[in-house]
Design a protein around this motif. Structure first.
Motif, mmCIF file in Angstrom:
data_model
loop_
_atom_site.group_PDB
_atom_site.id
_atom_site.type_symbol
_atom_site.label_atom_id
_atom_site.label_comp_id
_atom_site.label_asym_id
_atom_site.label_seq_id
_atom_site.Cartn_x
_atom_site.Cartn_y
_atom_site.Cartn_z
ATOM 1 N N TRP B 100 14.553 -7.879 -40.317
ATOM 2 C CA TRP B 100 13.956 -8.217 -39.024
ATOM 3 C C TRP B 100 12.463 -7.925 -39.014
ATOM 4 N N GLU B 103 10.823 -10.878 -40.396
ATOM 5 C CA GLU B 103 10.957 -11.973 -39.439
ATOM 6 C C GLU B 103 9.947 -11.816 -38.297
ATOM 7 N N VAL B 104 9.889 -10.608 -37.711
ATOM 8 C CA VAL B 104 8.989 -10.397 -36.571
ATOM 9 C C VAL B 104 7.533 -10.576 -36.993
ATOM 10 N N ARG B 107 6.901 -14.335 -37.849
ATOM 11 C CA ARG B 107 6.922 -15.224 -36.673
ATOM 12 C C ARG B 107 5.731 -14.904 -35.767
ATOM 13 N N GLY C 7 18.645 -19.620 -38.436
ATOM 14 C CA GLY C 7 17.807 -18.471 -38.101
ATOM 15 C C GLY C 7 16.401 -18.906 -37.745
ATOM 16 N N ARG C 8 15.879 -19.828 -38.521
ATOM 17 C CA ARG C 8 14.532 -20.308 -38.272
ATOM 18 C C ARG C 8 14.452 -21.040 -36.927
ATOM 19 N N ALA C 10 16.279 -20.442 -34.278
ATOM 20 C CA ALA C 10 16.322 -19.433 -33.220
ATOM 21 C C ALA C 10 14.930 -18.835 -33.001
ATOM 22 N N SER C 11 14.283 -18.471 -34.115
ATOM 23 C CA SER C 11 12.965 -17.854 -33.951
ATOM 24 C C SER C 11 11.957 -18.883 -33.457
ATOM 25 N N ILE C 14 12.236 -18.621 -29.695
ATOM 26 C CA ILE C 14 11.616 -17.393 -29.184
ATOM 27 C C ILE C 14 10.104 -17.538 -29.210
ATOM 28 N N SER C 15 9.585 -18.066 -30.320
ATOM 29 C CA SER C 15 8.139 -18.268 -30.441
ATOM 30 C C SER C 15 7.612 -19.130 -29.310
#
Lengths: 494, 274, 315
Positions: B100, B103-104, B107, C7-8, C10-11, C14-15
């Motif tokens: 994570w 990922e964080v 992103r 997964g990508r 989903a993010s 969120i982004s």
């Protein structure tokens, strides 16, 4: 898709017109200006760029400004004024139609004026209509305006772009699809790029020489120069880079028109903020300024020095520049007298036009020479309106006041430079109620003297109207008494 | 003398001229830069004013050496912000790839990077006021994801290499591996990217000045001088040429130096040469 | 692979939500009232209030944010305060200029940078390499508005080959539009090409020093063959990173080039909207740009996974 095909159709109409005119003189023109109008409704915004495109071309008022700034009849054929100066009776032109085919009559006049002065009006110049008490339709071609008190400036006020006559059916959509009574009708607006107009075949007045006209919007001064040089455009109205004008003047392909505007460019001082609340300090600032250096440095010589808030080309103007001549020694002396022998520090907020940004840098250097330090902040217009105009959070700023005959702003103590003078307000009240021309001149000159005596602001120069055009274009306005590009006056030499 | 050293010396000398003169300007300039002298405006280069005067009659030589202070400082600090925050984030993300954290971080970087930089720079300067500090922040923010992504991308391919695997087998922590094995192996990439971002920083300052943001008067900067000169090219070409040359020469000097350093520090290249 | 993509995605969402919040908050704290700006200096306070009500600016901020987001989800980006026309229509029109320009510039920059970078790497240390590197040094060092102005001086004013700026509109024909976009595309592409060529060269050189390339060379391949067969494919990862970054820059970062060539593109729309405090337009257009870039990044990440199986294996 519909939009695309409409473009195609209008393009082919233009091509057709251009083809027909090809045998004679050119009948299309490309006029560039720096700012794009945010919308095309002159009754719905303060932006001058709106008037520059639509005023006199698409929309007409009861009266209009002529190229010399005088007032002429337009949709009103004639008028009579009652002896007490309270009732104006306008006789309207017969056979006038809006571009959508509907007939223009007295009802439209009543609608337009009532709309502009209504409670929920969004007219940016609502004060123009303040004295109107009632608008009555006498018959389809006669309309009567009754005033609550005499107003010598009514015919002048009705000539503004904000007072044009709109049709009730189209008033709501004029912002994007303007419909008026003028010699040109709206064809197309490619936002960010251009507005296309075409001749109105049903125009009530004399037919203009041009068939089509395109207004292009080129904000960048460098791009303005290259677009003109490369021949992309025929006329640049309000050319933004005065330093390039000598090059156009020397080139036989071009003509340069230098005229006057209604723009009094002033170094405004916050009259209620210390130390500018002291008239000695304001006087010191005025004497610290070398007007000629500012005109030469910021405008490359284009501009007329002024000593008060009034246009030099107006017959009532008096030259008061000597009263605030460049005299740094006197300036230092005055500062000492005001108890500030070491000067002081203040803020200067500069809006985007180059007269302000460049002029500000020069003035900052001149003020520094007498001990006044300035912290310069460049601001956008929106920010200027909020911080300077709205919350009066500034010491100095530079602005050109381009509305014609706007000395009345000094009668408003809430106005951003916060000049609060009962004697001045008395003069303006008297002026509004006076219709006798001699008496009016006297009052106007007294007003000019009073603000110069009080050193309300630093009066710098009258902004010049700079137009660059192809040599063959004729009929362009050299002066800019209002923001306008009168297309019906323009033609090409054979 | 080896080639890397030649690049470093030539590039370093070029950059040093501007850096030193910028430093000297704190104590001395040929002419004061806040004096406006309109009758002497737009003088071509000559005996009194070696590089001529600008549209306010100010000495261009003095303006260029003082302007270098602003331009260099904006770019250096902006790259610094990007490296100091971006590189550790990239290393961390690579060390914890797939987690994570990765990922964080990634992103978040994507998100910053997704914002149109110039638009946000204009917004930032519009809100907090135009000026050098806000220009640094506006440019610096967008350097973070550049370094973070680059670091992570390069570090990822190293993590699968034998020498890193060996270090892991030897029980070294991710932190130590990142610091001892990954970072030294990506310095060349970082230096190349750093020089690119540095030149982009100088250019971004120039771009912001062109639309009226960036350093505010009377503080000169190369970008503002160049922007001011745009419409005067026909009248006074030297006004545009000189700050333009200052930008080009400084950026080229620093890039040459960066290239030289890269060749010098890259262990593989050094190994190959010996 | 499917888990990775999910997964990508989903993010991605969120982004987008975070981005919309950031944009709304940043834009709304900007000083300057759109209604006051539109009405100018003579407007009375009640007139400004009337216009604020008409524009819907008197609604609380939280409510405006929700209206804005729910509108966008349904494809309604709102109506510009100053232009008074739908933002989606304006953006669509501007995209017909900005997108072709960005693609044109990207193609040009790739066409210049790939051969230049590969050539320089293959001639490492020799005169050809030095020449390319010197050219890229100059390319990254020249401010683009300055370079654009020189292009205009030469090709529009002196030679008269193309117009100095402006955009005729696609209804005037494909080639007329391409001609109008050529100088802006060159001005945008050259600095990008210089950067790309440098990255291409340095990542190729890094690859040539890698063990597996040496192995290949030991097996009898020439340096050129090694470069083409093995190094190029692996060197593409950093190059793709830079390309992805450049596309997002080109889409919105052409504000200055659009100023110089007075093109009615997306960048100019945003710039004008910021100065006029056309808040809703700024918010919607920036959101669209962010959306576009997030999606492009998403696609670039997927491409990594395809190009470099090692990355995919890890997920």
């Amino acid at each position: 898709m519909t939009h695309f095909s409409r473009n195609l159709i209008s393009a082919s109409i233009i091509a057709l017109f251009a083809g027909m005119g090809a045998a004679q003189a050119q009948t299309d023109i490309k006029i560039a200006m720096q700012l794009e109008p945010p919308n095309l409704d002159p009754t719905g915004g303060a932006a001058e760029a709106i008037d520059s495109v639509v005023y006199l071309n698409i929309f007409e008022g009861l009266t209009r400004f002529a190229s010399d700034g005088s007032i002429e009849p337009e949709l009103a054929e004639s008028w009579t004024i009652s002896d007490d100066g309270l009732v104006y009776t306008f006789k309207l032109h017969d056979g006038v139609r809006f571009h959508d085919g509907t007939t223009f009559d007295a009802e439209d006049v009543k609608f337009s004026l009532d709309r502009a002065r209504a409670e929920d009006s969004t007219n940016a110049q609502k004060q123009l209509f303040a004295q109107i008490a009632d608008v009555t339709v006498v018959d389809p071609l006669t309309v009567q305006i009754t005033l609550s008190q005499p107003n010598g400036a009514l015919l002048f006020n009705l000539a503004w772009g904000d007072a044009v006559i709109v049709g009730p059916e189209t008033a709501a959509t004029n912002a994007t699809a303007p419909v008026g009574t003028g010699p040109f009708r709206f064809v197309n607006w490619v936002q960010g790029d251009r507005v296309d107009l075409a001749r109105n075949p049903d125009y009530w007045g004399p037919a203009p020489a041009l068939e089509t006209a395109t207004f292009r919007f080129i904000p960048d001064p460098t791009a303005a120069f290259s677009a003109m040089m490369a021949g992309d455009i025929n006329v640049f109205s309000g050319f933004p880079a005065p330093e390039n004008l000598p090059q156009f003047e020397a080139d036989p392909r071009f003509q340069v028109l230098v005229g006057s505007t209604e723009g009094e460019t002033i170094l405004a001082m916050n009259n209620k903020q210390a130390p500018f609340d002291n008239v000695l300090v304001r006087q010191a600032v005025a004497h610290a300024i070398d007007r000629q250096a500012i005109i030469d440095g910021a405008m490359f010589g284009y501009g007329t020095p002024i000593g008060t808030h009034f246009a030099p080309h107006n017959p009532d103007y008096i030259d008061l520049t000597a009263q605030s001549n460049y005299d740094p020694e006197l300036s230092k002396q005055l500062l000492a007298e005001a108890g500030l022998p070491d000067g002081f520090t203040t803020t200067m907020k500069l809006p985007p036009p180059s007269y302000a940004r460049r002029g500000g840098e020069i003035i900052a250097a001149q003020l520094r020479a007498v001990g006044i330090q300035t912290e310069i902040t460049n601001v956008e217009w929106a920010q200027w309106l909020e911080e300077v105009f709205g919350s009066k959070n500034y010491g100095l700023t530079i602005v050109s006041h381009t509305e014609p005959f706007d000395i009345g702003i000094y009668a408003n103590p809430e106005y951003y430079f916060q000049y609060d003078s009962q004697p001045f307000r008395d003069i303006m009240t008297e002026l509004t109620a006076t219709t006798d021309p001699v008496k009016r001149t006297e009052l106007v000159q007294a007003a000019q003297r009073m603000i110069a005596d009080d050193y309300v602001n630093g009066y710098l120069f009258q902004l010049a109207a700079l137009t660059v055009a192809k040599a063959e274009v004729q009929g362009l306005w050299a002066n800019a008494p209002v923001a306008a590009n009168d297309l019906s006056a323009i033609s090409w030499k054979q | 003398m080896t080639r890397p050293w030649r690049s470093i010396l030539i590039g370093g000398a070029l950059a040093a001229v501007f850096v030193l003169s910028a430093l000297i300007s704190y104590v001395w300039t040929p002419f004061p830069i806040d004096g406006v002298d309109i009758p002497n405006k737009l003088r071509p280069p000559g005996a009194t004013h070696w590089l001529g005067t600008d549209h306010y009659g100010r000495d261009i030589l003095s303006m260029v050496i003082v302007g270098g202070r602003t331009s260099l400082a904006v770019a250096v600090v902006a790259v610094g912000i990007g490296m100091v925050i971006g590189v550790p984030l990239g290393l961390w993300a690579a060390a914890r790839r797939g987690s994570w954290v990765d990922e964080v971080i990634m992103r978040g970087n994507d998100l910053i990077f997704a914002f149109p930089s110039l638009v946000i720079a204009i917004l930032i300067t519009g809100i907090f006021g135009a000026g050098a500090v806000n220009a640094i922040i506006a440019i610096g923010i967008f350097n973070i994801p550049v370094f973070a992504r680059l670091t992570r991308g390069a570090a990822l391919s190293l993590w699968s290499r034998d020498f890193v695997l060996a270090a892991r087998v030897a029980g070294k922590s991710s932190l130590r591996i990142s610091a001892e094995h990954i970072l030294p192996n990506i310095t060349s990439l970082l230096i190349v990217q750093g020089t690119i971002q540095f030149s982009l920083g100088i250019l971004a300052e120039a771009g912001l000045s062109y639309v009226g943001l960036g350093a505010q008067p009377p503080t000169p900067s190369w970008g503002r001088m160049l922007a001011d000169a745009q419409t005067m090219v026909a009248l006074a070409p030297h006004m545009a040429l000189i700050p333009g040359l200052a930008i080009v020469l400084t950026v080229m000097g620093l890039n040459l130096m960066g290239d030289g350093l890269r060749d010098l520090t890259d262990p593989r290249i050094r190994m190959q040469r010996t | 692979m499917i888990a990775y993509i999910l997964g990508r995605i989903a993010s991605l969402f969120i982004s987008l939500i975070v981005a919309s919040l950031v944009i709304f908050m940043v834009v709304e704290v900007a000083p300057g009232d759109p209604a006051a700006f539109m009405l100018g200096v003579n407007a009375k306070p009640d007139t400004v209030a009337a216009l604020r009500a008409e524009l819907g600016l008197d609604v609380p901020k939280a409510e405006r944010y929700l209206n804005w987001v729910t509108g966008m989800v349904q494809g309604d980006f709102g109506t510009s305060y100053t232009y008074r026309s739908p933002i989606s229509k304006m953006v669509a029109e501007r995209l017909w200029v900005s997108l072709p320009l960005a693609i044109y510039a990207l193609i040009l920059s790739t066409l210049i940078a790939f051969p230049a970078g590969i050539y320089a790497a293959s001639r490492r240390g020799r005169i050809g390499d030095l020449g390319v590197m010197a050219a890229t040094q100059l390319g990254v060092a020249v401010p683009n508005f300055w370079f654009a102005m020189i292009l205009v001086l030469i090709f529009a004013i002196n030679l008269g080959w193309v117009s100095a700026g402006g955009f005729p509109g696609w209804d005037k024909g494909f080639w007329a539009c391409m001609a109008a976009l050529t100088l802006p595309a060159i001005a945008l592409a050259l600095p990008q090409a210089a950067i790309l060529a440098r990255v291409m060269r340095s990542s190729l050189l890094d690859m040539l020093d890698e063990d597996f390339i040496r192995t290949a060379r030991a097996k009898g391949l020439t340096e050129g063959q090694a470069l083409w067969r093995h190094a190029l494919k692996n060197a593409l990862i950093p190059v793709l990173t830079i390309l992805g970054l450049q596309f997002s820059f080109l889409l919105a970062g052409s504000i200055i080039i659009e100023q110089v060539f007075y093109l009615p593109g997306l960048g100019r729309l945003v710039f004008q909207a910021i100065t006029q405090r056309d808040l809703i337009t700024v918010e919607s257009v920036v959101m669209l740009l962010v959306f576009a870039v997030i999606v492009v990044n998403f696609l670039v990440d997927l491409t990594y996974a395809v190009v470099d199986p090692r990355l995919r294996a890890r997920h």
